[in-house]
Structure formats: structure tokens, C-alpha cells
Design a protein around this motif. Structure first.
Motif, PDB file in Angstrom:
ATOM      1  N   ARG A   1      -3.509   4.589  -6.982  1.00  0.00           N
ATOM      2  CA  ARG A   1      -3.303   3.172  -6.695  1.00  0.00           C
ATOM      3  C   ARG A   1      -1.644   3.150  -6.111  1.00  0.00           C
ATOM      4  O   ARG A   1      -0.791   3.793  -6.433  1.00  0.00           O
ATOM      5  N   PRO A   2      -2.716   2.747  -4.679  1.00  0.00           N
ATOM      6  CA  PRO A   2      -1.301   2.479  -3.657  1.00  0.00           C
ATOM      7  C   PRO A   2      -0.005   1.165  -4.781  1.00  0.00           C
ATOM      8  O   PRO A   2      -0.425   0.226  -4.982  1.00  0.00           O
ATOM      9  N   ALA A   3       1.465   1.515  -4.308  1.00  0.00           N
ATOM     10  CA  ALA A   3       2.267   0.578  -5.094  1.00  0.00           C
ATOM     11  C   ALA A   3       3.339   0.630  -4.368  1.00  0.00           C
ATOM     12  O   ALA A   3       3.678   1.474  -3.800  1.00  0.00           O
ATOM     13  N   LEU A   4       3.682  -0.695  -3.969  1.00  0.00           N
ATOM     14  CA  LEU A   4       5.535  -0.699  -3.266  1.00  0.00           C
ATOM     15  C   LEU A   4       5.906   0.132  -3.972  1.00  0.00           C
ATOM     16  O   LEU A   4       6.330  -0.185  -4.460  1.00  0.00           O
ATOM     17  N   ASP A   5       7.038   1.174  -3.014  1.00  0.00           N
ATOM     18  CA  ASP A   5       7.904   1.391  -3.104  1.00  0.00           C
ATOM     19  C   ASP A   5       8.613   1.587  -2.524  1.00  0.00           C
ATOM     20  O   ASP A   5       9.313   3.355  -1.780  1.00  0.00           O
ATOM     21  N   PRO A   6       9.616   1.189  -1.922  1.00  0.00           N
ATOM     22  CA  PRO A   6      10.378   1.441  -0.426  1.00  0.00           C
ATOM     23  C   PRO A   6      11.037   2.098  -0.485  1.00  0.00           C
ATOM     24  O   PRO A   6      12.147   2.484  -1.511  1.00  0.00           O
TER      25      PRO A   6
END
Length: 221
Positions: A201-206
Motif C-alpha cells: 500500500r503506497p503511503a506518503l512518508d517524506p
């Protein structure tokens, strides 16, 4: 033209490190039309055999295109064989370290803006859909998700929680237009994972020095 692998692009550029090969390439590039082997040999002061070897080397590396036609108007028996002619290809060869895919970002954004202008729909929504569809297409043309990620320049590395993407293919754009490009990235990667049916599951995590998206294990897949 389909995106060439990084190894193929490096090989193409490396071919120009040879002085004679580069001279042949420059001659063909500046010629008014397609170049025959005899013309290249005469212009560069080498034998026809040497000129042919370098021309074919450049063609094999995708830097020159080849066509066959007669150089005069005679036809029929006795007219002779068509000459092998070379011209520079229109497609550019770009190599960067680390690997960048600004061409992909430009194509996605240009397609989205064009559709938004024509339809009057919101640009952001179209960018996200366009990126998602592109992600599915990328994995459809790859043997698996890891190959697709590597070929797109993401440099995936496995962790206990999933995959970290050590490289952002759109690095400079992401620094300047963070929200836009990270949103594009997120939906591109959603398309890639969905297209591959992969358990992530792609997730934003800069974070510094890597992609702004992380691929987390998803037990629901």
C-alpha cells in the motif's frame, strides 16, 4: 519510443567515448540528409570498412537510424543494390546518476493539463488519474513490481514494513513543486502496485534523500 533501460542508455553514451565513433556521429548529425558509407569515409579520411563499422556500431546503439535506397534514378536490372544510409535518430539518450525520469513527469503533466483545458475538469484530479493509469501500464509491460520500480528509477529496498524507495526519479521537480509531484508519485505508485497485484500500500512518508512515498505491506491483498 519505449523507455530504454539504464544499462542500454549508458552503453549508447559510452559508444561516443571512441574518437572515431564520435567523429562519425558528429558528421552524420550535421549532414543535410542521410549519409552513405562512402561519404562518411571520404569526409573523415578513413576506409569504407572502418566507416561502416562505426556507422553500424552507432545504429546498434540506437543513435543512428538506417534506411536503404538507391542514390540515383536508375531502376531494374543493372541498377545496383540500394545503398545503406544513416541519419541521426530523433530520440534523445539521457543518462543521469542517480537515475531521473523527468521525461515521464513531463509527459504525465502535459497530458493532464491538455485534458483539463479541453474538458474544464480540475487539473489535480486528472493528474492523479493520469499518473495511476501510467503506473498500471508500466507494470503491465514489466515482469514484476520490483522490475517496474527499478526500471522507473525508484531503487526499491526491502524493510520489515515493506519497500523503501531510495531514489526519487523526479527529484528536482519534487523539491520545487512538492505537493504536486508527491501527489503524482503517490498515484503513479498506486497504479504500479495495483497493476502488479502486489501486496503493498503506497503511503506518503517524506524523508530526506529518498522518495516521498513508501510501500507498506498490505495483508488485505
Amino acid at each position: 519510443m519505449a523507455h530504454r533501460s539504464r544499462a542500454a542508455r549508458i552503453a549508447s553514451v559510452a559508444a561516443l567515448d571512441d574518437t572515431t565513433t564520435r567523429a562519425v556521429f558528429d558528421f552524420v548529425s550535421t549532414a543535410a540528409g542521410p549519409v552513405a558509407r562512402d561519404a562518411a569515409a571520404e569526409a573523415l579520411g578513413v576506409s569504407r570498412r572502418i566507416a561502416a563499422a562505426h556507422l553500424d556500431k552507432l545504429a546498434d546503439q540506437g543513435l543512428l537510424s538506417v534506411e536503404f535506397r538507391r542514390l540515383h534514378d536508375r531502376t531494374g536490372p543493372g541498377a545496383g543494390r540500394p545503398a545503406k544510409l544513416y541519419r541521426r535518430t530523433a530520440d534523445e539518450v539521457v543518462v543521469s546518476v542517480p537515475d531521473r525520469r523527468y521525461d515521464l513527469a513531463a509527459n504525465l503533466l502535459a497530458a493532464a493539463v491538455t485534458e483539463a483545458i479541453d474538458s474544464g475538469a480540475g487539473v489535480e484530479e486528472i493528474v492523479h488519474r493520469t499518473a495511476y493509469e501510467a503506473g498500471r501500464e508500466i507494470t503491465a509491460n514489466s515482469p514484476d513490481l520490483l522490475s517496474a520500480l527499478t526500471g522507473t528509477g525508484f531503487e526499491p529496498h526491502g524493510t520489515d514494513t515493506g519497500l523503501v524507495l531510495a531514489n526519487c526519479p523526479f527529484h528536482r521537480l519534487a523539491r520545487q513543486y512538492t505537493d504536486l509531484v508527491c501527489g503524482l508519485n503517490l498515484h503513479l505508485l498506486r497504479g504500479m502496485t495495483d497493476g502488479a497485484g502486489a501486496p503493498y500500500r503506497p503511503a506518503l512518508d517524506p524523508a530526506p534523500d529518498r522518495c516521498c512515498v513508501r510501500l507498506l505491506h498490505d495483508s488485505n491483498r
